[in-house]
Design a protein around this motif. Structure first.
Motif, mmCIF file in Angstrom:
data_model
loop_
_atom_site.group_PDB
_atom_site.id
_atom_site.type_symbol
_atom_site.label_atom_id
_atom_site.label_comp_id
_atom_site.label_asym_id
_atom_site.label_seq_id
_atom_site.Cartn_x
_atom_site.Cartn_y
_atom_site.Cartn_z
ATOM 1 N N THR A 192 210.249 12.796 107.713
ATOM 2 C CA THR A 192 210.621 11.963 106.565
ATOM 3 C C THR A 192 209.428 11.926 105.624
ATOM 4 O OG1 THR A 192 212.087 10.596 107.904
ATOM 5 C CG2 THR A 192 211.294 9.643 105.834
ATOM 6 N N PHE A 193 209.681 12.162 104.329
ATOM 7 C CA PHE A 193 208.588 12.212 103.358
ATOM 8 C C PHE A 193 208.662 11.012 102.415
ATOM 9 C CE2 PHE A 193 208.881 16.461 104.947
ATOM 10 C CZ PHE A 193 207.555 16.879 105.014
ATOM 11 N N VAL A 194 207.503 10.423 102.150
ATOM 12 C CA VAL A 194 207.423 9.247 101.282
ATOM 13 C C VAL A 194 206.256 9.410 100.313
ATOM 14 C CG1 VAL A 194 208.426 7.704 103.024
ATOM 15 C CG2 VAL A 194 205.931 7.986 102.904
ATOM 16 N N ASP A 195 206.285 8.604 99.283
ATOM 17 C CA ASP A 195 205.184 8.547 98.321
ATOM 18 C C ASP A 195 203.987 7.869 98.983
ATOM 19 O OD1 ASP A 195 203.499 8.167 96.134
ATOM 20 O OD2 ASP A 195 205.107 7.495 94.796
ATOM 21 N N ALA A 196 202.821 8.479 98.886
ATOM 22 C CA ALA A 196 201.626 7.931 99.537
ATOM 23 C C ALA A 196 200.890 6.917 98.684
ATOM 24 C CB ALA A 196 200.680 9.068 99.922
ATOM 25 N N TRP A 197 201.451 6.517 97.543
ATOM 26 C CA TRP A 197 200.678 5.639 96.653
ATOM 27 C C TRP A 197 200.300 4.309 97.301
ATOM 28 C CZ3 TRP A 197 201.671 0.770 94.946
ATOM 29 C CH2 TRP A 197 202.986 0.296 95.035
ATOM 30 N N PRO A 198 201.084 3.730 98.253
ATOM 31 C CA PRO A 198 200.588 2.509 98.879
ATOM 32 C C PRO A 198 199.239 2.705 99.579
ATOM 33 C CG PRO A 198 202.927 2.775 99.337
ATOM 34 C CD PRO A 198 202.450 4.062 98.749
ATOM 35 N N VAL A 199 198.982 3.934 100.007
ATOM 36 C CA VAL A 199 197.703 4.234 100.655
ATOM 37 C C VAL A 199 196.635 4.570 99.620
ATOM 38 C CG1 VAL A 199 196.527 5.780 102.284
ATOM 39 C CG2 VAL A 199 198.892 5.044 102.716
ATOM 40 N N THR A 200 196.928 5.501 98.718
ATOM 41 C CA THR A 200 195.920 5.920 97.742
ATOM 42 C C THR A 200 195.582 4.783 96.773
ATOM 43 O OG1 THR A 200 197.708 6.910 96.431
ATOM 44 C CG2 THR A 200 196.458 8.361 97.879
ATOM 45 N N ALA A 201 196.604 4.182 96.196
ATOM 46 C CA ALA A 201 196.351 3.060 95.283
ATOM 47 C C ALA A 201 195.808 1.860 96.041
ATOM 48 C CB ALA A 201 197.634 2.679 94.545
ATOM 49 N N GLY A 202 196.287 1.668 97.276
ATOM 50 C CA GLY A 202 195.811 0.550 98.074
ATOM 51 C C GLY A 202 194.328 0.613 98.329
ATOM 52 N N CYS A 203 193.788 1.819 98.415
ATOM 53 C CA CYS A 203 192.338 1.992 98.562
ATOM 54 C C CYS A 203 191.630 1.957 97.210
ATOM 55 C CB CYS A 203 192.044 3.320 99.255
ATOM 56 S SG CYS A 203 192.512 3.402 100.991
ATOM 57 N N ARG A 204 192.119 2.748 96.258
ATOM 58 C CA ARG A 204 191.344 3.014 95.046
ATOM 59 C C ARG A 204 191.371 1.882 94.030
ATOM 60 N NH1 ARG A 204 192.817 8.775 92.695
ATOM 61 N NH2 ARG A 204 191.418 7.912 91.091
ATOM 62 N N ARG A 205 192.403 1.048 94.030
ATOM 63 C CA ARG A 205 192.476 0.031 92.972
ATOM 64 C C ARG A 205 191.439 -1.072 93.163
ATOM 65 N NH1 ARG A 205 197.943 -1.374 94.929
ATOM 66 N NH2 ARG A 205 198.771 -0.767 92.910
ATOM 67 N N ILE A 206 190.893 -1.252 94.368
ATOM 68 C CA ILE A 206 189.855 -2.250 94.610
ATOM 69 C C ILE A 206 188.514 -1.536 94.665
ATOM 70 C CG2 ILE A 206 189.031 -4.076 96.135
ATOM 71 C CD1 ILE A 206 191.726 -4.679 94.856
ATOM 72 N N LYS A 207 187.624 -1.857 93.750
ATOM 73 C CA LYS A 207 186.344 -1.162 93.643
ATOM 74 C C LYS A 207 185.267 -1.831 94.489
ATOM 75 C CE LYS A 207 188.222 1.591 90.574
ATOM 76 N NZ LYS A 207 189.616 1.207 90.410
ATOM 77 N N SER A 208 184.463 -0.998 95.128
ATOM 78 C CA SER A 208 183.331 -1.488 95.910
ATOM 79 C C SER A 208 182.148 -1.774 94.988
ATOM 80 C CB SER A 208 182.922 -0.432 96.943
ATOM 81 O OG SER A 208 182.350 0.697 96.276
ATOM 82 N N ALA A 209 181.105 -2.361 95.560
ATOM 83 C CA ALA A 209 179.892 -2.622 94.779
ATOM 84 C C ALA A 209 179.288 -1.320 94.265
ATOM 85 C CB ALA A 209 178.879 -3.382 95.632
ATOM 86 N N ALA A 210 179.328 -0.251 95.081
ATOM 87 C CA ALA A 210 178.772 1.033 94.653
ATOM 88 C C ALA A 210 179.586 1.628 93.502
ATOM 89 C CB ALA A 210 178.736 1.998 95.835
ATOM 90 N N GLU A 211 180.899 1.508 93.573
ATOM 91 C CA GLU A 211 181.741 2.014 92.487
ATOM 92 C C GLU A 211 181.490 1.236 91.200
ATOM 93 O OE1 GLU A 211 185.909 3.525 94.083
ATOM 94 O OE2 GLU A 211 185.388 1.621 95.029
ATOM 95 N N LEU A 212 181.402 -0.074 91.320
ATOM 96 C CA LEU A 212 181.161 -0.913 90.138
ATOM 97 C C LEU A 212 179.817 -0.586 89.499
ATOM 98 C CD1 LEU A 212 182.547 -4.297 91.466
ATOM 99 C CD2 LEU A 212 183.464 -2.992 89.537
ATOM 100 N N ALA A 213 178.819 -0.292 90.324
ATOM 101 C CA ALA A 213 177.509 0.054 89.764
ATOM 102 C C ALA A 213 177.591 1.341 88.951
ATOM 103 C CB ALA A 213 176.491 0.200 90.895
ATOM 104 N N LEU A 214 178.334 2.320 89.435
ATOM 105 C CA LEU A 214 178.492 3.572 88.695
ATOM 106 C C LEU A 214 179.277 3.349 87.406
ATOM 107 C CD1 LEU A 214 179.242 5.872 91.741
ATOM 108 C CD2 LEU A 214 177.229 6.029 90.255
ATOM 109 N N MET A 215 180.332 2.544 87.477
ATOM 110 C CA MET A 215 181.118 2.259 86.281
ATOM 111 C C MET A 215 180.298 1.472 85.266
ATOM 112 S SD MET A 215 184.830 1.397 87.992
ATOM 113 C CE MET A 215 185.587 1.053 86.400
ATOM 114 N N ARG A 216 179.487 0.547 85.755
ATOM 115 C CA ARG A 216 178.662 -0.248 84.836
ATOM 116 C C ARG A 216 177.654 0.654 84.116
ATOM 117 N NH1 ARG A 216 178.379 -5.695 85.185
ATOM 118 N NH2 ARG A 216 179.079 -5.619 87.361
ATOM 119 N N LEU A 217 177.032 1.567 84.866
ATOM 120 C CA LEU A 217 176.077 2.485 84.257
ATOM 121 C C LEU A 217 176.756 3.367 83.215
ATOM 122 C CD1 LEU A 217 173.294 3.819 84.082
ATOM 123 C CD2 LEU A 217 173.967 5.293 86.003
ATOM 124 N N ALA A 218 177.935 3.907 83.562
ATOM 125 C CA ALA A 218 178.648 4.772 82.611
ATOM 126 C C ALA A 218 179.008 4.013 81.349
ATOM 127 C CB ALA A 218 179.897 5.347 83.274
#
Length: 434
Positions: A192-218
Protein backbone atom coordinates in the motif's frame (compact mmCIF):
# COMPACT_ATOMS: atom_id res chain seq x y z
CA UNK A 1 7.94 36.12 -1.64
CA UNK A 2 10.00 34.75 -4.51
CA UNK A 3 8.71 31.30 -5.47
CA UNK A 4 11.20 28.47 -6.13
CA UNK A 5 9.23 27.66 -9.28
CA UNK A 6 10.80 30.55 -11.18
CA UNK A 7 9.14 31.99 -14.25
CA UNK A 8 11.15 32.25 -17.46
CA UNK A 9 12.06 35.90 -16.93
CA UNK A 10 13.26 35.11 -13.41
CA UNK A 11 15.47 32.32 -14.72
CA UNK A 12 16.99 34.70 -17.25
CA UNK A 13 17.67 37.24 -14.52
CA UNK A 14 19.23 34.57 -12.33
CA UNK A 15 21.57 33.53 -15.14
CA UNK A 16 22.57 37.13 -15.81
CA UNK A 17 23.16 37.64 -12.10
CA UNK A 18 25.23 34.45 -11.92
CA UNK A 19 27.48 35.79 -14.65
CA UNK A 20 28.04 38.86 -12.55
CA UNK A 21 29.64 36.75 -9.83
CA UNK A 22 32.47 35.76 -12.15
CA UNK A 23 35.42 37.61 -13.61
CA UNK A 24 33.48 38.63 -16.72
CA UNK A 25 30.78 40.43 -14.78
CA UNK A 26 32.11 43.94 -14.60
CA UNK A 27 32.95 44.24 -18.31
CA UNK A 28 29.49 42.91 -19.11
CA UNK A 29 27.93 45.57 -16.94
CA UNK A 30 30.06 48.22 -18.57
CA UNK A 31 28.68 47.19 -21.97
CA UNK A 32 25.07 47.12 -20.86
CA UNK A 33 24.38 50.80 -21.35
CA UNK A 34 23.44 51.13 -17.68
CA UNK A 35 24.57 53.76 -15.23
CA UNK A 36 27.62 51.94 -13.82
CA UNK A 37 30.61 54.08 -14.76
CA UNK A 38 34.07 52.87 -15.80
CA UNK A 39 37.00 53.66 -13.53
CA UNK A 40 39.63 54.36 -16.18
CA UNK A 41 41.37 51.01 -15.60
CA UNK A 42 40.15 49.21 -18.70
CA UNK A 43 36.44 48.77 -19.29
CA UNK A 44 35.49 47.44 -15.82
CA UNK A 45 33.35 49.81 -13.75
CA UNK A 46 34.28 50.66 -10.17
CA UNK A 47 32.65 48.51 -7.51
CA UNK A 48 30.68 50.95 -5.30
CA UNK A 49 32.21 51.68 -1.90
CA UNK A 50 29.19 50.34 -0.03
CA UNK A 51 29.61 46.97 -1.71
CA UNK A 52 33.38 46.93 -1.25
CA UNK A 53 32.74 47.45 2.48
CA UNK A 54 30.81 44.18 2.83
CA UNK A 55 32.66 41.57 4.89
CA UNK A 56 32.90 37.80 4.34
CA UNK A 57 30.48 35.76 6.42
CA UNK A 58 30.96 32.28 4.95
CA UNK A 59 33.37 31.39 7.75
CA UNK A 60 30.48 31.82 10.19
CA UNK A 61 28.46 29.00 8.60
CA UNK A 62 28.22 26.03 11.00
CA UNK A 63 27.07 22.97 9.02
CA UNK A 64 24.41 20.61 10.31
CA UNK A 65 26.14 17.93 12.39
CA UNK A 66 26.00 14.17 11.93
CA UNK A 67 24.43 13.92 15.39
CA UNK A 68 21.57 16.14 14.28
CA UNK A 69 21.00 14.00 11.18
CA UNK A 70 20.82 10.92 13.44
CA UNK A 71 18.18 12.74 15.49
CA UNK A 72 16.27 13.55 12.29
CA UNK A 73 16.19 9.87 11.33
CA UNK A 74 14.96 8.98 14.82
CA UNK A 75 12.21 11.59 14.54
CA UNK A 76 11.21 10.30 11.10
CA UNK A 77 11.06 6.75 12.40
CA UNK A 78 8.89 7.81 15.34
CA UNK A 79 6.49 9.49 12.91
CA UNK A 80 6.51 6.42 10.67
CA UNK A 81 5.56 4.34 13.69
CA UNK A 82 2.68 6.71 14.48
CA UNK A 83 1.48 6.64 10.86
CA UNK A 84 2.01 2.85 10.49
CA UNK A 85 4.39 3.39 7.56
CA UNK A 86 6.96 0.63 7.11
CA UNK A 87 9.42 2.55 4.94
CA UNK A 88 9.72 5.85 3.07
CA UNK A 89 11.33 6.44 -0.33
CA UNK A 90 12.93 9.87 -0.82
CA UNK A 91 14.32 10.91 -4.21
CA UNK A 92 16.58 13.75 -5.28
CA UNK A 93 15.73 17.07 -3.67
CA UNK A 94 15.87 18.96 -0.42
CA UNK A 95 14.40 16.19 1.73
CA UNK A 96 17.23 13.93 0.57
CA UNK A 97 19.71 16.64 1.61
CA UNK A 98 17.86 17.23 4.88
CA UNK A 99 18.11 13.63 6.08
CA UNK A 100 21.38 12.50 4.49
CA UNK A 101 23.45 15.55 3.50
CA UNK A 102 23.36 14.33 -0.10
CA UNK A 103 22.71 16.84 -2.91
CA UNK A 104 21.47 15.30 -6.15
CA UNK A 105 19.73 16.47 -9.30
CA UNK A 106 16.54 14.77 -10.43
CA UNK A 107 17.06 12.95 -13.72
CA UNK A 108 15.81 9.88 -15.54
CA UNK A 109 18.32 7.78 -13.53
CA UNK A 110 16.86 6.81 -10.16
CA UNK A 111 18.80 7.84 -7.06
CA UNK A 112 17.27 7.97 -3.62
CA UNK A 113 17.24 6.77 -0.04
CA UNK A 114 14.88 4.35 1.69
CA UNK A 115 14.24 5.14 5.34
CA UNK A 116 12.91 2.09 7.26
CA UNK A 117 10.73 2.27 10.34
CA UNK A 118 13.63 0.64 12.20
CA UNK A 119 17.26 0.27 11.21
CA UNK A 120 19.66 2.14 8.98
CA UNK A 121 18.82 3.83 5.66
CA UNK A 122 19.65 2.20 2.34
CA UNK A 123 20.68 4.19 -0.74
CA UNK A 124 19.89 3.15 -4.31
CA UNK A 125 21.88 4.79 -7.11
CA UNK A 126 23.42 4.02 -10.51
CA UNK A 127 26.43 1.76 -9.95
CA UNK A 128 28.79 4.27 -11.57
CA UNK A 129 27.63 6.90 -9.03
CA UNK A 130 28.26 4.73 -5.96
CA UNK A 131 31.58 6.36 -5.02
CA UNK A 132 30.15 9.86 -5.41
CA UNK A 133 27.17 8.86 -3.27
CA UNK A 134 29.46 7.56 -0.53
CA UNK A 135 31.40 10.84 -0.64
CA UNK A 136 28.28 12.87 0.08
CA UNK A 137 26.18 10.93 2.56
CA UNK A 138 26.41 11.83 6.24
CA UNK A 139 24.09 9.11 7.51
CA UNK A 140 24.55 5.37 7.01
CA UNK A 141 26.82 3.60 4.51
CA UNK A 142 24.66 0.98 2.73
CA UNK A 143 24.73 2.05 -0.94
CA UNK A 144 23.37 -0.33 -3.56
CA UNK A 145 24.03 0.25 -7.22
CA UNK A 146 22.10 -0.74 -10.32
CA UNK A 147 23.67 -1.17 -13.76
CA UNK A 148 22.47 0.72 -16.80
CA UNK A 149 20.78 -2.35 -18.28
CA UNK A 150 18.99 -3.21 -15.02
CA UNK A 151 15.63 -2.11 -13.62
CA UNK A 152 16.25 0.30 -10.69
CA UNK A 153 12.70 -0.17 -9.44
CA UNK A 154 13.32 -3.89 -8.98
CA UNK A 155 16.25 -2.94 -6.72
CA UNK A 156 14.06 -0.54 -4.72
CA UNK A 157 11.45 -3.29 -4.35
CA UNK A 158 14.14 -5.73 -3.19
CA UNK A 159 15.24 -3.28 -0.48
CA UNK A 160 11.65 -2.67 0.60
CA UNK A 161 11.01 -6.42 0.84
CA UNK A 162 14.04 -6.65 3.08
CA UNK A 163 12.37 -4.15 5.38
CA UNK A 164 9.21 -6.26 5.49
CA UNK A 165 7.22 -3.88 3.31
CA UNK A 166 6.33 -6.29 0.49
CA UNK A 167 2.68 -6.20 1.56
CA UNK A 168 2.99 -3.34 4.02
CA UNK A 169 2.71 0.45 3.75
CA UNK A 170 5.30 2.48 1.85
CA UNK A 171 5.47 6.26 1.94
CA UNK A 172 6.71 8.18 -1.10
CA UNK A 173 8.09 11.68 -0.56
CA UNK A 174 5.70 14.17 -2.10
CA UNK A 175 8.04 15.69 -4.70
CA UNK A 176 9.03 12.37 -6.29
CA UNK A 177 7.97 12.54 -9.97
CA UNK A 178 4.92 10.50 -10.95
CA UNK A 179 6.82 8.26 -13.36
CA UNK A 180 9.15 7.26 -10.54
CA UNK A 181 6.34 6.66 -8.04
CA UNK A 182 4.56 4.54 -10.64
CA UNK A 183 7.72 2.51 -11.23
CA UNK A 184 8.06 1.72 -7.53
CA UNK A 185 4.37 0.85 -7.21
CA UNK A 186 4.51 -1.49 -10.19
CA UNK A 187 7.56 -3.25 -8.78
CA UNK A 188 5.84 -3.89 -5.43
CA UNK A 189 2.21 -4.63 -6.38
CA UNK A 190 1.05 -5.97 -3.02
CA UNK A 191 2.16 -2.97 -0.96
CA UNK A 192 0.00 0.00 0.00
CA UNK A 193 1.45 3.37 -1.01
CA UNK A 194 0.83 6.65 0.81
CA UNK A 195 2.06 10.22 0.75
CA UNK A 196 5.07 10.56 3.07
CA UNK A 197 4.45 14.22 3.89
CA UNK A 198 3.39 13.46 7.51
CA UNK A 199 6.96 12.24 7.96
CA UNK A 200 8.90 14.74 5.84
CA UNK A 201 6.87 17.78 6.84
CA UNK A 202 6.57 16.46 10.37
CA UNK A 203 10.35 16.65 10.65
CA UNK A 204 11.21 19.66 8.51
CA UNK A 205 8.56 22.18 9.54
CA UNK A 206 10.03 22.46 13.08
CA UNK A 207 13.48 24.06 12.96
CA UNK A 208 16.29 23.20 15.35
CA UNK A 209 18.63 25.73 16.94
CA UNK A 210 21.27 24.87 14.31
CA UNK A 211 18.82 25.41 11.46
CA UNK A 212 17.66 28.72 12.91
CA UNK A 213 21.25 29.90 13.23
CA UNK A 214 21.86 29.21 9.53
CA UNK A 215 18.62 30.93 8.54
CA UNK A 216 19.42 33.91 10.74
CA UNK A 217 22.87 34.27 9.15
CA UNK A 218 21.44 34.01 5.63
CA UNK A 219 18.76 36.63 6.33
CA UNK A 220 21.16 39.01 8.05
CA UNK A 221 23.48 38.70 5.06
CA UNK A 222 20.62 39.51 2.68
CA UNK A 223 19.78 42.58 4.73
CA UNK A 224 23.41 43.80 4.58
CA UNK A 225 23.54 43.18 0.81
CA UNK A 226 20.32 45.09 0.18
CA UNK A 227 21.54 48.06 2.20
CA UNK A 228 24.85 48.14 0.32
CA UNK A 229 23.07 48.04 -3.04
CA UNK A 230 20.56 50.71 -1.96
CA UNK A 231 23.47 53.03 -1.15
CA UNK A 232 24.90 52.34 -4.62
CA UNK A 233 21.75 53.19 -6.61
CA UNK A 234 22.02 55.86 -9.27
CA UNK A 235 19.58 57.36 -11.78
CA UNK A 236 19.43 55.47 -15.06
CA UNK A 237 20.21 52.02 -13.70
CA UNK A 238 18.14 49.20 -15.16
CA UNK A 239 16.64 46.41 -13.09
CA UNK A 240 19.33 44.11 -14.49
CA UNK A 241 22.08 46.53 -13.44
CA UNK A 242 20.71 46.51 -9.90
CA UNK A 243 20.22 42.73 -9.80
CA UNK A 244 23.82 42.28 -10.97
CA UNK A 245 25.01 44.53 -8.15
CA UNK A 246 23.09 42.33 -5.71
CA UNK A 247 24.92 39.25 -7.02
CA UNK A 248 28.29 41.04 -6.81
CA UNK A 249 27.48 42.08 -3.25
CA UNK A 250 26.71 38.49 -2.28
CA UNK A 251 30.03 37.43 -3.79
CA UNK A 252 31.75 39.77 -1.30
CA UNK A 253 30.09 37.91 1.58
CA UNK A 254 31.03 34.45 0.32
CA UNK A 255 27.41 33.30 0.12
CA UNK A 256 25.62 32.72 -3.16
CA UNK A 257 22.45 34.74 -3.66
CA UNK A 258 20.40 36.81 -6.05
CA UNK A 259 17.38 39.09 -6.15
CA UNK A 260 14.57 40.04 -8.45
CA UNK A 261 14.41 43.80 -8.86
CA UNK A 262 11.38 45.74 -10.05
CA UNK A 263 11.02 49.48 -10.47
CA UNK A 264 7.96 51.73 -10.40
CA UNK A 265 4.94 50.33 -12.31
CA UNK A 266 6.65 46.94 -12.65
CA UNK A 267 6.58 46.68 -8.84
CA UNK A 268 2.78 46.94 -8.93
CA UNK A 269 2.71 43.20 -9.72
CA UNK A 270 3.87 40.95 -6.86
CA UNK A 271 6.22 39.02 -9.17
CA UNK A 272 7.22 41.98 -11.32
CA UNK A 273 7.37 42.38 -15.07
CA UNK A 274 9.55 41.63 -18.09
CA UNK A 275 9.08 45.17 -19.36
CA UNK A 276 12.28 47.28 -19.54
CA UNK A 277 12.74 49.32 -16.38
CA UNK A 278 15.03 52.23 -15.53
CA UNK A 279 15.55 53.97 -12.22
CA UNK A 280 14.52 57.59 -11.66
CA UNK A 281 14.50 59.61 -8.46
CA UNK A 282 11.44 59.16 -6.29
CA UNK A 283 10.48 55.85 -7.90
CA UNK A 284 9.94 52.86 -5.57
CA UNK A 285 12.18 49.86 -6.12
CA UNK A 286 11.44 46.38 -4.75
CA UNK A 287 14.26 43.90 -4.00
CA UNK A 288 13.07 40.29 -3.45
CA UNK A 289 15.38 37.31 -3.06
CA UNK A 290 17.83 35.57 -0.81
CA UNK A 291 20.97 33.51 -0.31
CA UNK A 292 21.91 30.14 1.20
CA UNK A 293 23.95 29.08 4.22
CA UNK A 294 24.64 25.33 4.26
CA UNK A 295 21.48 24.82 2.21
CA UNK A 296 19.21 27.06 4.32
CA UNK A 297 17.73 30.00 2.50
CA UNK A 298 16.77 33.55 3.29
CA UNK A 299 13.84 35.31 1.67
CA UNK A 300 13.55 39.05 2.13
CA UNK A 301 11.82 41.93 0.40
CA UNK A 302 12.66 45.59 0.82
CA UNK A 303 11.02 48.57 -0.84
CA UNK A 304 13.32 51.56 -1.26
CA UNK A 305 13.36 54.87 -3.09
CA UNK A 306 16.22 56.75 -4.71
CA UNK A 307 15.95 60.30 -3.35
CA UNK A 308 12.81 61.59 -1.70
CA UNK A 309 9.63 59.54 -1.65
CA UNK A 310 6.30 61.10 -2.54
CA UNK A 311 3.49 61.32 0.00
CA UNK A 312 1.55 58.54 -1.75
CA UNK A 313 4.50 56.14 -1.51
CA UNK A 314 5.13 57.15 2.10
CA UNK A 315 1.51 56.47 3.06
CA UNK A 316 1.45 53.03 1.45
CA UNK A 317 4.78 52.08 3.03
CA UNK A 318 3.53 53.03 6.50
CA UNK A 319 0.37 50.93 6.08
CA UNK A 320 2.35 47.89 4.94
CA UNK A 321 4.76 48.25 7.85
CA UNK A 322 1.82 48.44 10.27
CA UNK A 323 0.31 45.31 8.69
CA UNK A 324 3.57 43.40 9.07
CA UNK A 325 3.78 44.45 12.73
CA UNK A 326 0.17 43.42 13.34
CA UNK A 327 0.86 39.91 12.01
CA UNK A 328 3.99 39.66 14.18
CA UNK A 329 2.03 40.64 17.26
CA UNK A 330 -0.67 38.06 16.50
CA UNK A 331 1.82 35.20 16.17
CA UNK A 332 2.29 32.75 19.03
CA UNK A 333 1.96 29.01 19.60
CA UNK A 334 -1.60 27.71 19.46
CA UNK A 335 -2.87 30.43 17.10
CA UNK A 336 -4.35 29.35 13.77
CA UNK A 337 -2.15 30.23 10.81
CA UNK A 338 -5.00 32.01 9.06
CA UNK A 339 -5.19 34.50 11.95
CA UNK A 340 -1.90 36.11 10.93
CA UNK A 341 -3.12 36.73 7.39
CA UNK A 342 -6.34 38.17 8.83
CA UNK A 343 -4.45 40.50 11.16
CA UNK A 344 -2.33 41.97 8.37
CA UNK A 345 -5.20 42.12 5.87
CA UNK A 346 -7.43 44.00 8.32
CA UNK A 347 -4.83 46.78 8.65
CA UNK A 348 -4.60 47.14 4.88
CA UNK A 349 -8.35 47.03 4.25
CA UNK A 350 -9.07 49.44 7.12
CA UNK A 351 -6.60 51.87 5.55
CA UNK A 352 -8.71 51.94 2.38
CA UNK A 353 -6.82 49.40 0.29
CA UNK A 354 -9.58 46.84 -0.01
CA UNK A 355 -11.76 45.01 -0.04
CA UNK A 356 -10.10 41.68 0.57
CA UNK A 357 -7.49 40.78 -2.09
CA UNK A 358 -8.00 43.89 -4.24
CA UNK A 359 -4.65 45.55 -3.46
CA UNK A 360 -3.09 43.00 -1.09
CA UNK A 361 -3.41 40.29 -3.69
CA UNK A 362 -1.58 37.31 -2.16
CA UNK A 363 -1.40 35.36 1.11
CA UNK A 364 0.63 36.77 3.98
CA UNK A 365 3.35 34.16 3.93
CA UNK A 366 4.81 30.70 3.39
CA UNK A 367 6.94 28.29 5.36
CA UNK A 368 10.67 28.45 4.70
CA UNK A 369 13.83 26.50 5.48
CA UNK A 370 15.86 24.52 2.96
CA UNK A 371 13.23 25.39 0.35
CA UNK A 372 12.21 28.99 -0.08
CA UNK A 373 8.58 27.82 -0.03
CA UNK A 374 7.85 25.05 2.48
CA UNK A 375 5.01 23.93 4.73
CA UNK A 376 2.81 25.70 5.80
CA UNK A 377 1.00 28.78 4.46
CA UNK A 378 -0.30 31.82 6.29
CA UNK A 379 -3.55 32.11 4.38
CA UNK A 380 -7.28 32.21 5.01
CA UNK A 381 -8.69 28.75 5.58
CA UNK A 382 -5.52 27.26 7.07
CA UNK A 383 -6.56 26.36 10.60
CA UNK A 384 -3.38 24.48 11.49
CA UNK A 385 -1.99 25.81 14.76
CA UNK A 386 1.37 27.49 15.09
CA UNK A 387 4.07 25.60 16.98
CA UNK A 388 7.42 26.70 18.43
CA UNK A 389 10.20 26.29 15.87
CA UNK A 390 8.07 27.01 12.80
CA UNK A 391 9.33 29.66 10.37
CA UNK A 392 7.40 31.69 7.80
CA UNK A 393 7.72 34.72 5.59
CA UNK A 394 5.75 37.71 6.89
CA UNK A 395 5.23 39.73 3.72
CA UNK A 396 2.23 42.00 3.36
CA UNK A 397 2.06 44.24 0.31
CA UNK A 398 -0.04 46.84 -1.44
CA UNK A 399 0.02 46.96 -5.25
CA UNK A 400 -1.46 49.89 -7.17
CA UNK A 401 -1.77 48.90 -10.85
CA UNK A 402 0.05 51.20 -13.26
CA UNK A 403 1.69 53.12 -10.41
CA UNK A 404 3.86 51.22 -7.91
CA UNK A 405 3.88 48.56 -5.23
CA UNK A 406 5.23 48.24 -1.70
CA UNK A 407 6.07 44.94 0.00
CA UNK A 408 8.03 44.25 3.18
CA UNK A 409 9.20 40.73 3.96
CA UNK A 410 11.05 39.32 6.94
CA UNK A 411 11.19 35.78 8.29
CA UNK A 412 8.98 35.04 11.27
CA UNK A 413 10.10 32.48 13.88
CA UNK A 414 7.53 31.11 16.32
CA UNK A 415 9.09 31.02 19.79
CA UNK A 416 7.96 29.27 22.97
CA UNK A 417 5.73 32.17 23.99
CA UNK A 418 5.39 34.44 20.96
CA UNK A 419 7.31 35.22 17.80
CA UNK A 420 10.33 37.10 16.49
CA UNK A 421 11.64 38.29 13.15
CA UNK A 422 15.09 37.06 12.14
CA UNK A 423 15.97 40.56 10.93
CA UNK A 424 14.94 44.07 12.03
CA UNK A 425 11.93 45.53 10.25
CA UNK A 426 12.38 48.29 7.71
CA UNK A 427 11.49 51.35 9.81
CA UNK A 428 10.66 53.92 7.11
CA UNK A 429 10.78 54.62 3.41
CA UNK A 430 13.36 57.37 4.05
CA UNK A 431 15.67 55.16 6.10
CA UNK A 432 14.69 51.65 5.02
CA UNK A 433 17.60 50.07 6.88
CA UNK A 434 17.45 52.18 10.03
Amino acid sequence: MRDDTLSDHRRRRFLRGSLAAGAVALPLLGQSGGALAADGQGDAPTLPASIRALQPVAQRVVPISVDERVQRLARAQALMDQQRIDAVFIGAGTSLAYFTGMHWWNSERLTGVILPRTGEPVYVTPAFERSRTLEQIKLGSDVRGWQEDEDPYALVAQVLRGFGAASGTVGIEETVPFFRSRGIMNALPHATFVDAWPVTAGCRRIKSAAELALMRLANQTTLAVYEAVWKALAPGMTEDDIAALVTLAYARTGLRGSADVNIGPAAASPHGSDAPQRLTEGTPVIFDGGCRADGYTSDMTRTVVLGKAGDDVRRVFDVVLKAQTSALQAARPGVAMEALDAAARKVIVDAGYGPDYTYFSHRLGHGIGMDMHEWDYLVRGNTRLLEPGMTFSNEPGIYLPGRFGVRLEDILHITADGAELLTPQSPSIDQPFG
